[in-house]
Write an enzyme that holds these catalytic residues in place. Structure first.
Site, PDB file in Angstrom:
ATOM      1  N   PHE A 161       0.831  -1.195   0.000  1.00 43.78           N
ATOM      2  CA  PHE A 161       0.000   0.000   0.000  1.00 43.78           C
ATOM      3  C   PHE A 161       0.867   1.247   0.000  1.00 43.78           C
ATOM      4  O   PHE A 161       1.860   1.330   0.738  1.00 43.78           O
ATOM      5  CB  PHE A 161      -0.866   0.065   1.276  1.00 43.78           C
ATOM      6  CG  PHE A 161      -1.801  -1.075   1.494  1.00 43.78           C
ATOM      7  CD1 PHE A 161      -3.096  -1.043   1.016  1.00 43.78           C
ATOM      8  CD2 PHE A 161      -1.397  -2.193   2.225  1.00 43.78           C
ATOM      9  CE1 PHE A 161      -3.973  -2.097   1.251  1.00 43.78           C
ATOM     10  CE2 PHE A 161      -2.268  -3.242   2.464  1.00 43.78           C
ATOM     11  CZ  PHE A 161      -3.560  -3.196   1.971  1.00 43.78           C
ATOM     12  N   ASP A 162       0.452   2.238  -0.777  1.00 44.61           N
ATOM     13  CA  ASP A 162       0.959   3.593  -0.577  1.00 44.61           C
ATOM     14  C   ASP A 162       0.343   4.135   0.717  1.00 44.61           C
ATOM     15  O   ASP A 162      -0.627   3.578   1.246  1.00 44.61           O
ATOM     16  CB  ASP A 162       0.571   4.450  -1.780  1.00 44.61           C
ATOM     17  CG  ASP A 162       1.080   5.881  -1.663  1.00 44.61           C
ATOM     18  OD1 ASP A 162       2.166   6.091  -1.106  1.00 44.61           O
ATOM     19  OD2 ASP A 162       0.372   6.787  -2.141  1.00 44.61           O
TER      20      ASP A 162
END
Length: 298
Positions: A161-162
């Site tokens: 995930f960013d």
């Protein structure tokens, strides 16, 4: 008593995100849905090839046991019901335990996310993804030509995930875009002990942690935070996760370096980012999806 999906991670997915329907989609995009339906009907006995999100779905379903279902995958598709038969047959061919589907023949299906209580929606249609995010459901536009997931970790679902506008709100990203990097670093240092507000994918990360803490069989979860942040802005991100009592297994603070090669080494089954450039850089290496939320996508 009616069936319900309470307590499960519910993932809604379009047929084109799950299977490789790119050849068939050329007819659909041309506006000739009758020709598309005829082609799909002629191929009912031909299983579709796995698509970008196939590995993610396959591994998530492996957390289920007959006694304890933990994940529900629902096909939510603009396909017509006839084409839906091929989707279900293809799923059965690969042993995917998918029993539910909604097929809307060209109409947007996102509104059915609410009765499904879906926590995640994966689709190749940007308008549907934007509608889902606006309705409060974590969603990403799947890039159908992304690389397929590595087969090196058959008993681990790996998701990257960013941070900002994905796991976290875009509060800090707004500062960066308005005032520049120096102001962003100063703002995040000053607010290091103030948790960031939740972004659209916090519930997904929470659900993955529940799977990790209650495994069924050999399957495990491994998560990574892959962000353009660097020191000193790293601390607020870590402290926010600590405040949420959520753990990630790996964290990469890349200070603006391209993410693709780092993701290639992590080998996720899927990567979520709000920046179109980061997604494009990742897609040649790993399955990737664009989270069209936050200031960068307005």
């Amino acid at each position: 008593m009616a069936a319900n999906l309470d307590g499960q991670l519910v993932v809604a997915i379009s047929s084109r995100a799950l299977f490789d329907f790119e050849e068939e989609n050329e007819l659909f995009e041309a506006g000739d849905d009758r020709a598309y339906m005829a082609l799909q009907e002629s191929r009912l006995d031909l299983p579709a090839k796995p698509g970008v999100a196939f590995s993610l779905v396959n591994k998530l379903l492996a957390f289920n046991s007959q006694e304890r279902p933990q994940v529900e995958i629902v096909v939510l598709s603009r396909n017509d019901p006839v084409s839906g038969m091929r989707v279900f047959r293809s799923a059965a061919h690969f042993g995917l335990g998918i029993q539910r589907g909604v097929f809307t023949r060209g109409e947007s299906p996102w509104r059915y996310l609410r009765p499904l209580k879906a926590q995640l929606f994966l689709s190749t249609n940007e308008a549907d993804v934007r509608s889902a995010l606006a309705a409060g459901v974590a969603a990403a536009r799947v890039l159908p030509l992304s690389a397929r997931a590595s087969g090196e970790h058959p008993f681990e679902v790996r998701i990257a995930f960013d941070g900002d506008a994905v796991l976290f709100s875009d509060e800090a990203e707004q500062v960066f875009q308005r005032d520049g990097l120096s102001a962003f670093q100063s703002h995040e240092s000053t607010h290091a002990n103030t948790p960031l507000a939740a972004g659209p994918f916090k519930p997904v990360l929470e659900a993955l942690q529940r799977l990790q803490q209650n495994p069924s069989g050999p399957m495990r979860v491994r998560t990574a935070l892959v962000t353009a942040r660097s020191a000193p802005a790293h601390e607020r991100a870590i402290r926010t996760l600590m405040n949420w009592q959520i753990e990630v297994d790996e964290a990469m603070f890349l200070g603006g370096l391209a993410k693709g090669e780092f993701l290639r080494e992590f080998e996720p089954d899927f990567f979520f980012d709000d920046q179109a450039g980061h997604v494009a850089n990742a897609a040649p290496h790993v399955p990737a999806g664009h989270v069209t939320s936050g200031i960068s996508n307005r």
